[in-house]
Design an enzyme around this catalytic site. Structure first.
Site: not given
Ligand code: SAM
Length: 459
Positions: A268, A386
Site C-alpha cells: 500500500g 519498476c
Molecule cells: C510491483 S508489486 C506492487 C507494489 C505496490 N503497488 C506498492 O506500491 O507497494 C506487484 C504486486 O502484484 C501482486 N500480484 C502479482 N500477481 C497478481 C495477480 N495476478 N493479482 C493480484 N495481485 C498480483 C504481488 O503480490 C505484488 O504485491
C-alpha cells in the site's frame, strides 16, 4: 551467541538456497537478535548487501584461485568465500587478517576439515595478491564479459543492454546499479515541515538532501537506527518511497471524492499516497493476491491516518466489474522483474532468468487488458513497472494502444498541468506522453509509467 559475520553468512546462505527477499530476511533476523548493537546491525546489513552486489565479481576471483571447478563448489562454501573476499576487497576498515580469520572461523564451525583448509587457502592467496596480479577478461576481445565481470552483472544483462545502449552508457548503467541508493521518504507537509524533518535526521548524523523532482521527498543517507521505531515513522509523517515510485501517484493524480482502483497494491505504499492526493476524500479499492501484504497495507493506513481504503484479496484476473463497479482512476502497478531497483535489491541480478522479462510481459499484458474493464468512460488507466526493459514497458503499452486505441495523458489528464508538488526538473523525464526513469541518468529508481484516458461513450 553468533557473531555478526556468522549471522550474515546464514542470511546469505538462505538467499542462495531459497528465493527469499534479503530485506525481509534481515528484518526478521535483526528483530530476533535484539542484543545486537547498532554497529553490529550496520555491519550485518553491509555484509549481506555488499556481498550480493559484488557476487559476480567475487565469484570471478574464486574461479581464478580455485583448482576445483566453480560448479562443483557447494553453496555453503561459495557463500563463505564470497563473504571473506567481499571483506578483503571492499571493506577497507576491516584488516585482511580479520577478514580471513573470521571467515575461517565460520568454516570451522560449519564445515569438514578439508573445506576449512580450502577456504583458508583461497582467502590467504587472495589477501596476498596485489591488484596487478589478477587476470581480467580482455576489454578489446570480450568487452561484454569485461563489463559483466568488473561491474558484477550477469553477461546476459550486458548483452541485452548492448542492443540498445552504447558501450559507455552500459558501463554507466552497471556502475549506477552498484551504488548504494539513498533512503527516500515521502513526507506529508500538513504533518511535518521539510525543515523539522531535515533537522530531525541531521541530529542523528544523517546527511539530508531535498528531492530532485518532488517537493515532498527527502533523501537521507547514513541512518543507522531502526526506522520503524522512530518518531517520524511512528507518527505517520513519512513513508519510505523512492521519488520515481512517487511519480506513479502523480501520473494517476486522483482528485478528492473520486473512486480509485489500485490493482497489485502490495503493502500500500502507493495506495496511501493516492489517499493523500485525494485529501482523504473518496474511495480506494486496493487489490492484491497476497493476503499478508494487505494486512501490512491496513497497518500502514492506520499509521498514516488514512481511512478511505477497502482492501480486497483477489487475483486481478478473477475480478469483474459487476462485482466492484467502474472507477474514475485505475492503477495497475504490475509485477515485474524489478530491474529498476537493483541498487536496493542486488539479489535481482542473480535470480533473474534471461527470458523472465519476456515471460512476465505476458502476465503484464493479461493484467493490463483486464484492468481496462474497470475504467469509467472518461476515466484513466495507469500502468507502471519498476523495470528498465522495453518488453515489460513500452512494448506492453504499445500493444495496449493498438488494441484499445486509448490516448496518453500526462499527470492523470488534469488539463496536462504539472501538479504543484512536482519540481520543474521533472519535465526532463517526461517523454512522448509517458515517464521513464533510470538510476544512472536520474539517480532515482528505474520506473516506467503511462496513463491513458478511456474515450467517453466507447470501450
Ligand atoms: C510491483 S508489486 C506492487 C507494489 C505496490 N503497488 C506498492 O506500491 O507497494 C506487484 C504486486 O502484484 C501482486 N500480484 C502479482 N500477481 C497478481 C495477480 N495476478 N493479482 C493480484 N495481485 C498480483 C504481488 O503480490 C505484488 O504485491
Amino acid at each position: 551467541m553468533m557473531t555478526p559475520r556468522a549471522l550474515a553468512y546464514h542470511v546469505l546462505l538462505h538467499i542462495e538456497q531459497k528465493n527469499v527477499h534479503p530485506d525481509k530476511l534481515l528484518r526478521a533476523l535483526l528483530k530476533n537478535h535484539p542484543y545486537l548493537s547498532p554497529a553490529d546491525r550496520a555491519l550485518i546489513t553491509e555484509l549481506v548487501y555488499g556481498t550480493l552486489r559484488w557476487q559476480g565479481r567475487l565469484d570471478w576471483h574464486v574461479q581464478k584461485l580455485s583448482r576445483v571447478s566453480f560448479e562443483k563448489i557447494k553453496p555453503e562454501v561459495r557463500v563463505l568465500l564470497r563473504l571473506g573476499l567481499y571483506q578483503l576487497f571492499f571493506l577497507n576498515r576491516i584488516p585482511d587478517h580479520a577478514a580471513v580469520n573470521e571467515t575461517v572461523r565460520i568454516a570451522r564451525a560449519t564445515q569438514p576439515r578439508y573445506i576449512v583448509s580450502f577456504v583458508n587457502g583461497i582467502l590467504r592467496e587472495a589477501a596476498r595478491r596485489g591488484p596487478d596480479e589478477w587476470e581480467w577478461p580482455d576489454p578489446e576481445r570480450e568487452p561484454g564479459k569485461f563489463i559483466a565481470v568488473t561491474t558484477s552483472h550477469p553477461l546476459w544483462f550486458v548483452e541485452k543492454l548492448a542492443k540498445k545502449f552504447p558501450y559507455d552508457e552500459i558501463v554507466e548503467i552497471c556502475e549506477a546499479n552498484n551504488r548504494v541508493a539513498p533512503l527516500v521518504f515521502r513526507f506529508h507537509p500538513e504533518k511535518v515541515s521539510l525543515e523539522t524533518l531535515s533537522d530531525w535526521f541531521r541530529e542523528r548524523s544523517c546527511s539530508v538532501e531535498e528531492g530532485r523532482y518532488l517537493r515532498n521527498a527527502l533523501r537521507v543517507k547514513g541512518l543507522r537506527e531502526d526506522l520503524s521505531q522512530m518518531e517520524p515513522f511512528v507518527k505517520g509523517w513519512i513513508q519510505v518511497q523512492d521519488e520515481a515510485s512517487q511519480l506513479v501517484g502523480y501520473m494517476v493524480y486522483p482528485l478528492a471524492g473520486e473512486r480509485v482502483l489500485d490493482l497489485c497494491c502490495g503493502h500500500g505504499v502507493k495506495t496511501t499516497q493516492l489517499a493523500f492526493l485525494m485529501e482523504g476524500k473518496g474511495e480506494i479499492v486496493a487489490v492484491d493476491s497476497a493476503a499478508w501484504k494487505l494486512e501490512s497495507l491496513e497497518e500502514n493506513a492506520r499509521r498514516l491516518g488514512v481511512s478511505i481504503i477497502t482492501p480486497l484479496v483477489s487475483d486481478v484476473r478473477s475480478l469483474s466489474a459487476d462485482e466492484i463497479g467502474l472507477f474514475d482512476r485505475v492503477l495497475l502497478d504490475a509485477p515485474c522483474t524489478g530491474w529498476g531497483t537493483v541498487r536496493r535489491n542486488p539479489d535481482i541480478k542473480w535470480k533473474t532468468h534471461p527470458r523472465d522479462p519476456w515471460r512476465i510481459s505476458r502476465l503484464q499484458w493479461d493484467l493490463l487488458s483486464h484492468a481496462s474493464l474497470f475504467v469509467q468512460p472518461g476515466g484513466t488507466l495507469t500502468y507502471a513497472t519498476c523495470s528498465i526493459f522495453d518488453e515489460e514497458n513500452l512494448e506492453v503499452a504499445v500493444k495496449f494502444e493498438k488494441s484499445f486505441g486509448w490516448s496518453r495523458k500526462i499527470w492523470g489528464g488534469n488539463k496536462g498541468i504539472r501538479p504543484g508538488d512536482l519540481l520543474p526538473e521533472v519535465d526532463e523525464i517526461v517523454r512522448d506522453g509517458y515517464i521513464q526513469t533510470f538510476p544512472h541518468r536520474h539517480d532515482v529508481d528505474g520506473f516506467f509509467v503511462i496513463t491513458w484516458e478511456r474515450p467517453k461513450g466507447k470501450r
